[in-house]
Scaffold this active site. Sequence first.
Site, PDB file in Angstrom:
ATOM      1  N   HIS A   1       7.851  -1.844 -39.347  1.00  0.00           N
ATOM      2  CA  HIS A   1       6.824  -1.579 -38.340  1.00  0.00           C
ATOM      3  C   HIS A   1       7.506  -0.741 -37.272  1.00  0.00           C
ATOM      4  O   HIS A   1       8.676  -0.390 -37.416  1.00  0.00           O
ATOM      5  CB  HIS A   1       6.250  -2.894 -37.780  1.00  0.00           C
ATOM      6  CG  HIS A   1       7.303  -3.812 -37.270  1.00  0.00           C
ATOM      7  ND1 HIS A   1       7.736  -3.800 -35.970  1.00  0.00           N
ATOM      8  CD2 HIS A   1       8.041  -4.743 -37.920  1.00  0.00           C
ATOM      9  CE1 HIS A   1       8.690  -4.707 -35.827  1.00  0.00           C
ATOM     10  NE2 HIS A   1       8.908  -5.289 -36.998  1.00  0.00           N
ATOM     11  N   GLY A   2       6.816  -0.392 -36.218  1.00  0.00           N
ATOM     12  CA  GLY A   2       7.379   0.517 -35.221  1.00  0.00           C
ATOM     13  C   GLY A   2       8.714   0.096 -34.653  1.00  0.00           C
ATOM     14  O   GLY A   2       9.620   0.911 -34.488  1.00  0.00           O
TER      15      GLY A   2
END
Length: 156
Positions: free
Chosen positions: A15-16
């Site tokens: 994820h980010g």
Amino acid sequence: MPNILLTRIDNRLIHGQVAVTWSNHVGANLIVVANDEVAGDSIQQSLMDMAVSGMETRYFTIQETIDKIGLASEEQKIALIVKTPQDVLKLVKGGVPIRRVNIGNMHYSEGKEQLTSTVSVDEDDKKTFRELHELGVQLEIRRVPSEKGQNIISLI
């Protein structure tokens, strides 16, 4: 010897925070996800790849990771991402040279004890962390690089 710059337990996998913050912090150019389920799921892989920019990704089963990580070139600077401490233990016992683990996210669910805002464990997790510790692996809870890490052994 593979150039593993980060090993992170994060049940969200890529994820980010992993794709940008952690990978840039350690200087990784390759994210390896070691997860039996995701290794065979091209839709999940495509979704995770959307979070990654300018970096390669690989999705391997735990056994494929054990078998292939030693073939990595020196130029591959690896961020190794797994879902559980049990996966880390399998990798270590399989010969993957993991000396330090960043514990980022282990979601709360029924039967788990919340240690920090982002890390919850059950008895099997505690047992696994203790075994990793006995094998000489450093275990640090740290959500983002700017935070001070906490040794999980002192909390369990």
